[in-house]
Design a protein around this motif. Structure first.
Motif, PDB file in Angstrom:
ATOM      1  N   PHE A   9      81.157  10.227  19.991  1.00 14.13           N
ATOM      2  CA  PHE A   9      80.024  11.137  19.814  1.00 14.13           C
ATOM      3  C   PHE A   9      80.495  12.588  19.781  1.00 14.13           C
ATOM      4  N   VAL A  10      81.578  12.892  20.513  1.00 12.62           N
ATOM      5  CA  VAL A  10      82.177  14.230  20.403  1.00 12.62           C
ATOM      6  C   VAL A  10      82.706  14.426  18.985  1.00 12.62           C
ATOM      7  N   GLY A  11      83.334  13.387  18.433  1.00 10.27           N
ATOM      8  CA  GLY A  11      83.802  13.465  17.060  1.00 10.27           C
ATOM      9  C   GLY A  11      82.674  13.748  16.095  1.00 10.27           C
ATOM     10  N   ALA A  12      81.551  13.042  16.256  1.00 10.26           N
ATOM     11  CA  ALA A  12      80.400  13.276  15.387  1.00 10.26           C
ATOM     12  C   ALA A  12      79.856  14.688  15.569  1.00 10.26           C
ATOM     13  N   ALA A  13      79.836  15.182  16.804  1.00 11.39           N
ATOM     14  CA  ALA A  13      79.344  16.542  17.060  1.00 11.39           C
ATOM     15  C   ALA A  13      80.256  17.582  16.423  1.00 11.39           C
ATOM     16  N   VAL A  14      81.573  17.364  16.484  1.00 11.62           N
ATOM     17  CA  VAL A  14      82.510  18.291  15.842  1.00 11.62           C
ATOM     18  C   VAL A  14      82.294  18.302  14.327  1.00 11.62           C
ATOM     19  N   ALA A  15      82.142  17.110  13.735  1.00 15.34           N
ATOM     20  CA  ALA A  15      81.894  17.038  12.290  1.00 15.34           C
ATOM     21  C   ALA A  15      80.603  17.762  11.923  1.00 15.34           C
ATOM     22  N   LYS A  16      79.568  17.603  12.739  1.00 17.74           N
ATOM     23  CA  LYS A  16      78.289  18.261  12.468  1.00 17.74           C
ATOM     24  C   LYS A  16      78.416  19.771  12.588  1.00 17.74           C
ATOM     25  N   ALA A  17      79.104  20.235  13.617  1.00 15.61           N
ATOM     26  CA  ALA A  17      79.262  21.679  13.804  1.00 15.61           C
ATOM     27  C   ALA A  17      80.071  22.298  12.671  1.00 15.61           C
ATOM     28  N   ILE A  18      81.055  21.573  12.168  1.00 12.91           N
ATOM     29  CA  ILE A  18      81.818  22.062  11.011  1.00 12.91           C
ATOM     30  C   ILE A  18      80.913  22.151   9.795  1.00 12.91           C
ATOM     31  N   GLU A  19      80.108  21.122   9.578  1.00 12.87           N
ATOM     32  CA  GLU A  19      79.195  21.142   8.431  1.00 12.87           C
ATOM     33  C   GLU A  19      78.185  22.285   8.535  1.00 12.87           C
ATOM     34  N   GLN A  20      77.801  22.623   9.751  1.00 13.09           N
ATOM     35  CA  GLN A  20      76.862  23.735   9.951  1.00 13.09           C
ATOM     36  C   GLN A  20      77.527  25.104   9.837  1.00 13.09           C
ATOM     37  N   GLY A  21      78.848  25.131   9.662  1.00 11.51           N
ATOM     38  CA  GLY A  21      79.551  26.382   9.437  1.00 11.51           C
ATOM     39  C   GLY A  21      79.998  27.112  10.681  1.00 11.51           C
ATOM     40  N   HIS A  22      80.004  26.456  11.836  1.00  8.58           N
ATOM     41  CA  HIS A  22      80.388  27.128  13.081  1.00  8.58           C
ATOM     42  C   HIS A  22      81.900  27.335  13.196  1.00  8.58           C
ATOM     43  N   PHE A  23      82.678  26.442  12.615  1.00  6.13           N
ATOM     44  CA  PHE A  23      84.135  26.558  12.625  1.00  6.13           C
ATOM     45  C   PHE A  23      84.683  25.542  11.634  1.00  6.13           C
ATOM     46  N   THR A  24      86.014  25.491  11.488  1.00  2.86           N
ATOM     47  CA  THR A  24      86.681  24.459  10.702  1.00  2.86           C
ATOM     48  C   THR A  24      87.706  23.769  11.591  1.00  2.86           C
ATOM     49  N   LEU A  25      88.337  22.750  11.078  1.00  4.48           N
ATOM     50  CA  LEU A  25      89.396  22.097  11.846  1.00  4.48           C
ATOM     51  C   LEU A  25      90.569  23.033  12.101  1.00  4.48           C
ATOM     52  N   GLU A  26      90.735  24.046  11.244  1.00  2.00           N
ATOM     53  CA  GLU A  26      91.859  24.972  11.362  1.00  2.00           C
ATOM     54  C   GLU A  26      91.546  26.191  12.226  1.00  2.00           C
ATOM     55  N   GLN A  33      73.524  26.050  22.513  1.00  3.94           N
ATOM     56  CA  GLN A  33      72.863  24.900  23.130  1.00  3.94           C
ATOM     57  C   GLN A  33      73.813  24.220  24.093  1.00  3.94           C
ATOM     58  N   SER A  34      73.268  23.573  25.117  1.00  4.58           N
ATOM     59  CA  SER A  34      74.115  22.721  25.935  1.00  4.58           C
ATOM     60  C   SER A  34      74.615  21.583  25.059  1.00  4.58           C
ATOM     61  N   PHE A  35      75.780  21.049  25.379  1.00  3.78           N
ATOM     62  CA  PHE A  35      76.345  19.989  24.554  1.00  3.78           C
ATOM     63  C   PHE A  35      75.433  18.774  24.532  1.00  3.78           C
ATOM     64  N   VAL A  74      73.924  17.170  21.040  1.00  3.12           N
ATOM     65  CA  VAL A  74      74.127  15.785  20.628  1.00  3.12           C
ATOM     66  C   VAL A  74      72.787  15.068  20.476  1.00  3.12           C
ATOM     67  N   LYS A  75      71.875  15.317  21.387  1.00  2.72           N
ATOM     68  CA  LYS A  75      70.567  14.678  21.286  1.00  2.72           C
ATOM     69  C   LYS A  75      69.863  15.067  19.985  1.00  2.72           C
ATOM     70  N   GLU A  76      69.859  16.357  19.682  1.00  8.00           N
ATOM     71  CA  GLU A  76      69.146  16.848  18.499  1.00  8.00           C
ATOM     72  C   GLU A  76      69.797  16.408  17.202  1.00  8.00           C
ATOM     73  N   ASN A  77      71.129  16.412  17.157  1.00  2.00           N
ATOM     74  CA  ASN A  77      71.831  16.220  15.888  1.00  2.00           C
ATOM     75  C   ASN A  77      72.384  14.818  15.666  1.00  2.00           C
ATOM     76  N   ILE A  78      72.461  14.013  16.729  1.00  2.00           N
ATOM     77  CA  ILE A  78      73.032  12.669  16.580  1.00  2.00           C
ATOM     78  C   ILE A  78      72.090  11.590  17.112  1.00  2.00           C
ATOM     79  N   LEU A  79      71.697  11.700  18.366  1.00  2.00           N
ATOM     80  CA  LEU A  79      70.923  10.632  18.989  1.00  2.00           C
ATOM     81  C   LEU A  79      69.548  10.463  18.351  1.00  2.00           C
ATOM     82  N   LEU A  80      68.804  11.545  18.215  1.00  2.00           N
ATOM     83  CA  LEU A  80      67.457  11.432  17.661  1.00  2.00           C
ATOM     84  C   LEU A  80      67.450  11.018  16.188  1.00  2.00           C
TER      85      LEU A  80
END
Length: 418
Positions: free
Chosen positions: A101-118, A242-244, A248-254
């Motif tokens: 789920f951390v992996g999914a959250a990282v992928a989502k945050a990258i897609e939202q433009g917050h950072f990249t893998l680099e 947001q708290s982690f 995760v609840k907003e972007n993955i679980l729900l």
């Protein structure tokens, strides 16, 4: 017997990802071999026999093939003493399988433009995290996600100071005594994720030590790190505001309709939660950990079926439920280069997903919790196994591995037949 001789701290990851040929549990009972399982009824009968023949308190399994959940059943007890059945809606923590789920959250945050893998993590954090042994090294997001950051778990600190027994729990029990006297865990209120990580990674922190860091450049050496994973969660908190757990609840679980799942134990109806056991006569009090992103999702077999189904669809490019196809590809693309491999249990990995023998997988163990999640890299099938069985103490490890091996074989037989 010392704490470190009784518990397998970091090596347990390799044990839960590498199945052995052991087939006997520690009590001398033989786990039956799966043979010619062709139907759900035959798989039910086999797993029911396994539940009776072994010391696993309770467990649940979901299996996906193609685009459907083809099997979802539970066995044994959520609470042995009160004879409460383990069901598909029983809430169980899943330990390090939470890292997917951390992996999914990282992928989502990258897609939202917050950072990249680099991205340099210190471009994101309010206070810099510096490896004193490699002060010029640039730790990037991809290093956290692939356990190559050089940020290490110090076992005695990770266990005794990260975990805590919840206030209000009865600590005058054998299970509480094991956690408190042999591991050093205290009964206390939780520390915030920020405060715990600051105490560990910042030079003026109470838990700071040179032993928290490797003397290797970022990206050059693989070393499994729970606390670096926790830092990934804190970075997401920092960049999103947001708290982690809420992120995760907003972007993955729900979006996945995992409505019974949460990172917050305060949201769990403990009457619906599986009791965690060291052995069938030694239940454990409720506990949690401060670096919670890396190991503390509370969920059910029913909810994990939704996650499994989406990951199977996503790895073959057929889902955009959580993010774009490109982001699913990033989640499951091999990230390690130059011949660097994790250890003998994996060939490479994506964002917190390990790859081995054509499968993407992750396992998890904590006190009284054992889980395993795997999917075929071609997206043909996958399964989740979750239980309230302990494999963290050395006396229990082989029993769990024997159970997991036979479960995996039985599921493979079933999948091959349908």
């Amino acid at each position: 017997m010392t704490t470190l001789s009784r518990i397998l701290v970091l090596s347990i990851l390799s044990l839960i990802l590498t199945l052995t040929s052991c087939s006997n549990n520690d009590d001398g009972g033989t786990i039956p071999e799966p043979f010619s399982i062709k139907t759900a009824a035959e798989l039910n009968a086999y797993l029911d026999d396994m539940a009776k023949a072994t010391d696993v308190p309770g467990f649940a399994i979901s299996v996906v093939k193609g685009n459907s959940i083809v099997y979802q059943e539970s066995f044994g007890y959520a609470n042995i003493q009160n004879q409460v059945a383990y069901t598909n809606t029983t809430i169980n923590s899943i330990a390090s399988t939470s890292k997917t789920f951390v992996g999914a959250a990282v992928a989502k945050a990258i897609e939202q433009g917050h950072f990249t893998l680099e991205t340099n993590i210190n471009d994101l954090l309010p206070i810099s995290v510096i490896n004193p042994k490699q002060p010029e090294g640039v730790i990037k997001i991809k290093h956290l996600a692939t356990h190559t950051s050089g940020l290490l778990d110090r076992p005695e600190v990770y266990l005794a100071y990260n975990y805590h027994i919840l206030p209000g729990e009865n600590i005058n029990t054998a299970g509480a005594g094991i956690l408190m006297n042999e591991i050093g865990i205290e009964q206390r209120e939780a520390y915030s994720l920020e405060d715990f990580l600051a105490a560990y990674f910042l030079e003026d922190g109470d838990l700071y030590s040179l032993d928290n860091f490797a003397d290797t450049p970022p990206g050059s050496t693989w070393a499994y790190s729970n606390l670096a994973t926790g830092l990934s969660g804190y970075i997401i908190e920092t960049v999103t505001g947001q708290s982690f757990d809420e992120y995760v609840k907003e972007n993955i679980l729900l979006p996945l309709q995992m409505n019974a799942s949460t990172y917050s134990i305060e949201e769990v109806n403990t009457a619906e939660m599986a009791t965690r056991y060291i052995n069938e006569g030694t239940p454990l009090p409720l506990y949690a950990n401060d670096s919670y992103p890396e190991g503390s999702i509370y969920t059910s077999n029913e909810d994990m079926g939704y996650f499994l189904l989406d990951m199977v669809s996503g790895i073959k490019g057929e889902s955009n439920l959580l993010f774009s196809k490109d982001s699913y590809d990033m989640l499951f693309n091999p990230q390690l280069a130059g011949g660097l491999v994790p250890q003998d249990f994996a060939e490479n990995h994506g964002l917190f997903w390990y790859f081995k023998d054509g499968k993407a997988m992750h396992g998890g163990n904590s006190f009284g919790v054992s889980t395993h999640l795997e999917i075929e890299q071609n997206g043909a099938s996958g399964f989740i196994f979750m239980s309230n069985m302990d494999a963290s103490f050395s006396g229990n490890t082989q029993s769990y591995l024997a159970v997991q091996e036979k479960v995996s074989k039985a599921i493979k037989e079933y999948l091959d037949a349908i």
